[in-house]
Motif scaffolding. Structure first.
Motif, PDB file in Angstrom:
ATOM      1  N   ASP A 175      -3.421 -11.883   4.364  1.00  0.00           N
ATOM      2  CA  ASP A 175      -3.076 -12.745   3.233  1.00  0.00           C
ATOM      3  C   ASP A 175      -1.980 -13.689   3.725  1.00  0.00           C
ATOM      4  OD1 ASP A 175      -2.163 -13.960   0.925  1.00  0.00           O
ATOM      5  OD2 ASP A 175      -2.212 -12.135  -0.286  1.00  0.00           O
ATOM      6  N   ALA A 176      -2.374 -14.905   4.136  1.00  0.00           N
ATOM      7  CA  ALA A 176      -1.405 -15.856   4.686  1.00  0.00           C
ATOM      8  C   ALA A 176      -0.457 -16.382   3.614  1.00  0.00           C
ATOM      9  CB  ALA A 176      -2.134 -17.018   5.355  1.00  0.00           C
ATOM     10  N   VAL A 177      -0.885 -16.386   2.348  1.00  0.00           N
ATOM     11  CA  VAL A 177      -0.036 -16.890   1.267  1.00  0.00           C
ATOM     12  C   VAL A 177       1.095 -15.913   0.970  1.00  0.00           C
ATOM     13  CG1 VAL A 177       0.024 -17.572  -1.166  1.00  0.00           C
ATOM     14  CG2 VAL A 177      -1.920 -18.229   0.267  1.00  0.00           C
ATOM     15  N   ARG A 178       0.774 -14.636   0.842  1.00  0.00           N
ATOM     16  CA  ARG A 178       1.781 -13.618   0.549  1.00  0.00           C
ATOM     17  C   ARG A 178       2.391 -13.012   1.822  1.00  0.00           C
ATOM     18  NH1 ARG A 178       1.250 -11.589  -4.799  1.00  0.00           N
ATOM     19  NH2 ARG A 178       0.458 -13.326  -6.063  1.00  0.00           N
ATOM     20  N   GLY A 179       1.829 -13.348   2.975  1.00  0.00           N
ATOM     21  CA  GLY A 179       2.356 -12.819   4.226  1.00  0.00           C
ATOM     22  C   GLY A 179       2.089 -11.352   4.423  1.00  0.00           C
ATOM     23  N   ARG A 180       0.888 -10.885   4.075  1.00  0.00           N
ATOM     24  CA  ARG A 180       0.580  -9.459   4.148  1.00  0.00           C
ATOM     25  C   ARG A 180      -0.579  -9.183   5.092  1.00  0.00           C
ATOM     26  NH1 ARG A 180       0.612  -7.892  -2.318  1.00  0.00           N
ATOM     27  NH2 ARG A 180       2.874  -7.943  -2.622  1.00  0.00           N
ATOM     28  N   LEU A 181      -0.524  -8.014   5.721  1.00  0.00           N
ATOM     29  CA  LEU A 181      -1.643  -7.485   6.489  1.00  0.00           C
ATOM     30  C   LEU A 181      -2.205  -6.303   5.723  1.00  0.00           C
ATOM     31  CD1 LEU A 181      -3.260  -7.517   9.185  1.00  0.00           C
ATOM     32  CD2 LEU A 181      -1.604  -5.838  10.037  1.00  0.00           C
ATOM     33  N   LEU A 182      -3.536  -6.286   5.530  1.00  0.00           N
ATOM     34  CA  LEU A 182      -4.200  -5.234   4.779  1.00  0.00           C
ATOM     35  C   LEU A 182      -5.350  -4.665   5.599  1.00  0.00           C
ATOM     36  CD1 LEU A 182      -3.956  -7.999   2.630  1.00  0.00           C
ATOM     37  CD2 LEU A 182      -3.840  -6.040   1.093  1.00  0.00           C
ATOM     38  N   SER A 183      -5.914  -3.571   5.100  1.00  0.00           N
ATOM     39  CA  SER A 183      -7.058  -2.983   5.775  1.00  0.00           C
ATOM     40  C   SER A 183      -7.821  -2.086   4.819  1.00  0.00           C
ATOM     41  CB  SER A 183      -6.593  -2.148   6.979  1.00  0.00           C
ATOM     42  OG  SER A 183      -7.717  -1.556   7.626  1.00  0.00           O
ATOM     43  N   LEU A 184      -9.108  -1.940   5.100  1.00  0.00           N
ATOM     44  CA  LEU A 184      -9.833  -0.830   4.504  1.00  0.00           C
ATOM     45  C   LEU A 184      -9.203   0.458   5.035  1.00  0.00           C
ATOM     46  CD1 LEU A 184     -13.518  -2.074   4.884  1.00  0.00           C
ATOM     47  CD2 LEU A 184     -12.022  -2.285   2.892  1.00  0.00           C
ATOM     48  N   TYR A 185      -9.187   1.511   4.207  1.00  0.00           N
ATOM     49  CA  TYR A 185      -8.419   2.709   4.553  1.00  0.00           C
ATOM     50  C   TYR A 185      -9.126   3.931   3.962  1.00  0.00           C
ATOM     51  CZ  TYR A 185      -3.920   4.558   6.219  1.00  0.00           C
ATOM     52  OH  TYR A 185      -2.931   5.181   6.945  1.00  0.00           O
ATOM     53  N   SER A 186      -8.691   5.125   4.405  1.00  0.00           N
ATOM     54  CA  SER A 186      -9.274   6.364   3.909  1.00  0.00           C
ATOM     55  C   SER A 186      -8.192   7.261   3.321  1.00  0.00           C
ATOM     56  CB  SER A 186      -9.993   7.113   5.032  1.00  0.00           C
ATOM     57  OG  SER A 186     -10.439   8.384   4.560  1.00  0.00           O
ATOM     58  N   SER A 187      -8.484   7.856   2.174  1.00  0.00           N
ATOM     59  CA  SER A 187      -7.539   8.797   1.570  1.00  0.00           C
ATOM     60  C   SER A 187      -7.374  10.044   2.433  1.00  0.00           C
ATOM     61  CB  SER A 187      -8.019   9.201   0.172  1.00  0.00           C
ATOM     62  OG  SER A 187      -9.316   9.791   0.244  1.00  0.00           O
ATOM     63  N   GLU A 188      -8.327  10.312   3.325  1.00  0.00           N
ATOM     64  CA  GLU A 188      -8.256  11.497   4.179  1.00  0.00           C
ATOM     65  C   GLU A 188      -7.364  11.286   5.403  1.00  0.00           C
ATOM     66  OE1 GLU A 188     -12.046  13.164   5.114  1.00  0.00           O
ATOM     67  OE2 GLU A 188     -12.906  12.626   3.154  1.00  0.00           O
ATOM     68  N   TRP A 189      -6.949  10.048   5.663  1.00  0.00           N
ATOM     69  CA  TRP A 189      -6.159   9.800   6.867  1.00  0.00           C
ATOM     70  C   TRP A 189      -4.725  10.299   6.739  1.00  0.00           C
ATOM     71  CZ3 TRP A 189      -7.757   4.070   8.219  1.00  0.00           C
ATOM     72  CH2 TRP A 189      -9.071   4.087   8.687  1.00  0.00           C
ATOM     73  N   VAL A 190      -4.242  10.483   5.544  1.00  0.00           N
ATOM     74  CA  VAL A 190      -2.859  10.925   5.365  1.00  0.00           C
ATOM     75  C   VAL A 190      -2.626  12.230   6.116  1.00  0.00           C
ATOM     76  CG1 VAL A 190      -1.119  11.629   3.709  1.00  0.00           C
ATOM     77  CG2 VAL A 190      -2.674   9.756   3.161  1.00  0.00           C
ATOM     78  N   ALA A 191      -3.561  13.165   5.995  1.00  0.00           N
ATOM     79  CA  ALA A 191      -3.428  14.437   6.703  1.00  0.00           C
ATOM     80  C   ALA A 191      -3.824  14.296   8.175  1.00  0.00           C
ATOM     81  CB  ALA A 191      -4.291  15.501   6.038  1.00  0.00           C
ATOM     82  N   VAL A 192      -4.883  13.557   8.455  1.00  0.00           N
ATOM     83  CA  VAL A 192      -5.378  13.422   9.827  1.00  0.00           C
ATOM     84  C   VAL A 192      -4.338  12.777  10.727  1.00  0.00           C
ATOM     85  CG1 VAL A 192      -7.098  12.263  11.272  1.00  0.00           C
ATOM     86  CG2 VAL A 192      -7.781  13.350   9.129  1.00  0.00           C
ATOM     87  N   LEU A 193      -3.588  11.783  10.188  1.00  0.00           N
ATOM     88  CA  LEU A 193      -2.672  10.996  11.005  1.00  0.00           C
ATOM     89  C   LEU A 193      -1.217  11.393  10.825  1.00  0.00           C
ATOM     90  CD1 LEU A 193      -4.319   7.512  10.379  1.00  0.00           C
ATOM     91  CD2 LEU A 193      -4.684   9.048  12.297  1.00  0.00           C
ATOM     92  N   ALA A 194      -0.980  12.542  10.205  1.00  0.00           N
ATOM     93  CA  ALA A 194       0.414  12.939   9.931  1.00  0.00           C
ATOM     94  C   ALA A 194       1.229  13.041  11.209  1.00  0.00           C
ATOM     95  CB  ALA A 194       0.443  14.271   9.188  1.00  0.00           C
ATOM     96  N   ASP A 195       0.605  13.450  12.311  1.00  0.00           N
ATOM     97  CA  ASP A 195       1.318  13.588  13.576  1.00  0.00           C
ATOM     98  C   ASP A 195       0.861  12.545  14.589  1.00  0.00           C
ATOM     99  OD1 ASP A 195       2.679  15.857  12.642  1.00  0.00           O
ATOM    100  OD2 ASP A 195       0.947  17.119  13.120  1.00  0.00           O
ATOM    101  N   GLY A 196       0.364  11.422  14.091  1.00  0.00           N
ATOM    102  CA  GLY A 196      -0.223  10.419  14.977  1.00  0.00           C
ATOM    103  C   GLY A 196       0.768   9.592  15.754  1.00  0.00           C
ATOM    104  N   GLY A 197       2.058   9.618  15.421  1.00  0.00           N
ATOM    105  CA  GLY A 197       3.033   8.802  16.128  1.00  0.00           C
ATOM    106  C   GLY A 197       3.222   7.464  15.452  1.00  0.00           C
ATOM    107  N   ALA A 198       4.128   6.651  16.007  1.00  0.00           N
ATOM    108  CA  ALA A 198       4.484   5.367  15.407  1.00  0.00           C
ATOM    109  C   ALA A 198       3.565   4.267  15.909  1.00  0.00           C
ATOM    110  CB  ALA A 198       5.937   5.023  15.739  1.00  0.00           C
ATOM    111  N   GLY A 199       3.396   3.257  15.068  1.00  0.00           N
ATOM    112  CA  GLY A 199       2.664   2.065  15.482  1.00  0.00           C
ATOM    113  C   GLY A 199       1.169   2.258  15.450  1.00  0.00           C
ATOM    114  N   ILE A 200       0.469   1.196  15.765  1.00  0.00           N
ATOM    115  CA  ILE A 200      -0.989   1.229  15.677  1.00  0.00           C
ATOM    116  C   ILE A 200      -1.589   2.148  16.730  1.00  0.00           C
ATOM    117  CG2 ILE A 200      -1.455  -0.725  17.214  1.00  0.00           C
ATOM    118  CD1 ILE A 200      -3.554  -1.568  15.064  1.00  0.00           C
TER     119      ILE A 200
END
Length: 614
Positions: free
Chosen positions: A352-377
């Motif tokens: 969103d270049a107007v609001r200056g935001r980066l977005l993505s499709l996402y999964s509600s299941e990733w909260v647990a899967v990525l809890a120990d995933g580390g920082a950054g992409i």
């Protein structure tokens, strides 16, 4: 004696002989500068400045005639390095005292590290006192300055001949008979120090002052003039004080490309192309995409960074993201600093270049899967995470839209997606309402994800086994998660009008096409089988916007800047004159319709003003 002075040497001579600060000598004394070879006085050579009585009257102080000699030495050459900053000099009067018994001048040099064209005390790296000789009179050593011109690659601002000598008749002017020596120096051309993309925020102001800042480091900008290269409306420019550029008020349309000519006090000129964007009070801002000006395009070669093409650029207020076969990269808005962020496939980001935001499709299941995933992409996309952020390739269903932090890539907010994407191996289905009011299930073959002004778009198109077609457009408010638009289109088997709505895809199922806002309407610009189309999502019919843009290139994606003044897109095989197999381009957009391709933006015509590849 004629020579071309280096900037440091020339500044030292100016400091020695500056009229307002002066160097005084007796009526029997004069000053001349001669080349000093490399030796005990100057390791790398320089100038010997001699003061004495010209006994033989040849207008040159020989070594035997010199009562005093000072040396201005060249610096030693360093190792090649990165592009540096401007070197500045400053000369100030030095009162009589401990440094100079009878007064004189202080010459200070240093690098302009903060770029404000002023040598400040913290930037001074060397200083030298140029003192008045002990034997004095009221005669000054004067300078004459003659502009020769003849600019070349080494001296774009043209050359200046500097003469100097004692004012023996005390008339304040250096005559030909008084000149004892001269040398050539390079005149610095004037330049623009502000951005060359200028936003006009008020078209009712009288006059409109174009906020363009220029400077001449060794003189002044004496005059500015403007030539209109392209414009959406009639523009009348005039000059104000101190080179100010003025424009008559009016409901100016979209923008303009202008060439600004800066002329310094010696007559040297520099031409700068400036882009005006009319988007403020009383203006008629850009409302549609019609194509690009080829001469404005710049490009970055992306194949060495992320490999072959995929779905197109994602634009935020900060920069551009692009996903290729070999990973996700990031570059600045000027396509500088192309950097690989991850080697994983990330095809469902949206910007969103107007609001200056980066977005993505996402999964509600990733909260647990990525809890120990580390920082950054890299933490989100490490091998244990299985290559997520893929609309048609995630091990978990994508049932949310997330607002991402551009530093950590962690979600700051997440909202439910009305019709989720299935996990890997499951049919990617969505439903639309048929002509009889029943629910028709469609298998998605292609998806668009995009965003603007706080709204995220997820659009799907496809066909079912009965030959029926469907398109679904959904807008989701990225502040509340509310579904603000749900438009379904159904096409019976054999209905060819589906092709008008169907967008072309690159080498991925998820595409990035431009979403923007016109008044209260959200508008999607995309490429169908023949033309670039525009669709008002709420209830509009597709309208043809361009039949020429990039038709000779492989372009099936588009992102637009917040003011619709620049377009970003991926292209293959030398598009717009860039001889690269895979390029990410940025070009200025047209200010109005381009009927019959009057402006040749097909992509094969070489640019007349090649801004170049980064």
């Amino acid at each position: 004696m004629n020579r071309i002075a280096t900037p440091k040497l020339w500044s030292a001579v100016v400091g020695l002989c500056l009229v307002t600060l002066g160097c005084r000598g007796s009526t029997a004394l004069s000053t001349s500068a001669v080349t000093e070879p490399a030796g005990p006085h100057c390791a790398t050579g320089g100038l010997a400045v001699r003061t004495g009585t010209d006994v033989d009257g040849d207008a040159v102080i020989s070594e035997s005639e010199a009562a005093s000699t000072s040396y201005l030495c060249n610096g030693t050459a360093g190792a090649p390095g990165a592009t540096g900053v401007t070197s500045l000099n400053k000369v100030t009067a030095e009162p009589a005292g401990a440094n100079c018994t009878l007064g004189g001048s202080l010459l200070e040099t240093g690098a302009d590290t903060n770029g404000n064209a002023t040598l400040e005390a913290t930037e001074v790296t060397s200083s030298e006192y140029l003192c008045t000789p002990a034997s004095t009179s009221t005669n000054l050593v004067l300078l004459s300055k003659t502009f020769i011109g003849a600019p070349d690659a080494a001296c774009p601002g043209g050359y200046v001949r500097i003469g100097y000598g004692p004012d023996t008749n005390a008339d304040g002017t250096l005559s030909a008979g008084e000149q004892t020596a001269s040398f050539l120096s390079c005149n610095l051309a004037p330049r623009v120090t502000s951005s060359t993309t200028v936003i006009i925020a008020d078209c009712t102001q009288s006059p409109i002052v174009v906020p363009l800042t220029s400077v001449d480091l060794d003189g002044r900008v004496a005059q500015t003039s403007v030539e209109v290269l392209a414009s959406g409306s009639t523009l009348v420019f005039s000059s104000g004080p101190n080179g100010e550029i003025r424009l008559t008020p009016g409901a100016h349309v979209a923008g303009a490309g202008i060439a600004v000519t800066l002329t310094d006090d010696l007559g040297a000129t520099a031409v700068v192309e400036v882009r005006l964007v009319f988007s403020g009070t009383g203006c008629s801002p850009q409302t549609a995409f019609h194509g690009v000006f080829p001469d404005t395009c710049i490009a970055i070669e992306i194949e060495p960074i992320v490999g072959d093409d995929r779905s197109g650029p994602v634009l935020t207020a900060r920069g551009v993201y692009y996903n290729g076969d070999d990973g996700l990269m990031y570059a600045g808005l000027d396509l500088d600093g192309g950097t690989l962020l991850t080697g994983e496939n990330v095809d469902c980001l949206m910007g969103d270049a107007v609001r200056g935001r980066l977005l993505s499709l996402y999964s509600s299941e990733w909260v647990a899967v990525l809890a120990d995933g580390g920082a950054g992409i890299t933490g989100l996309l490490d091998p244990a995470a299985g290559g997520r952020f893929r609309a048609f390739g995630s091990p978990e269903p994508l049932d949310q839209i997330a607002v991402l932090d551009e530093t950590t890539f962690q979600p700051s907010a997440r909202f439910a997606l009305p019709q989720p994407f299935a996990a890997t191996g499951q049919p990617q289905e969505f439903s639309v309402t048929g002509t009889d009011g029943g629910v028709v299930t469609i298998t998605a073959s292609s998806v668009i994800v995009s965003a603007t002004d706080g709204q995220a778009l997820v659009a799907r198109a496809g066909t079912n086994t009965d030959g029926e077609h469907g398109v679904l457009y959904q807008l989701i408010d990225t502040a509340t998660g509310a579904v603000t638009l749900n438009r379904e289109l159904y096409f019976a088997s054999g209905d060819t009008s589906f092709g008008v709505f169907q967008w072309r895809s690159q080498e991925d199922s998820v595409q990035h096409y431009a979403l923007h806002k016109r008044g209260a309407q959200y508008v999607l610009t995309y490429l169908n089988t023949a033309s670039w189309m525009e669709l008002e999502l709420a209830a509009g019919q597709p309208a043809t916007m361009s039949t020429s843009f990039a038709t000779d290139c492989d372009v099936k994606n588009l992102s637009l800047g917040a003011a619709l003044d620049v377009a970003y897109f991926h292209a293959e095989g030398g598009c717009f004159g860039f001889a690269t197999s895979e390029s990410l381009l940025r070009c200025s957009t047209l200010y109005g319709p381009n009927p019959n391709g009057a402006i040749d933006d097909r992509g094969t015509t070489a640019r007349s003003g090649d801004v170049g590849k980064r």
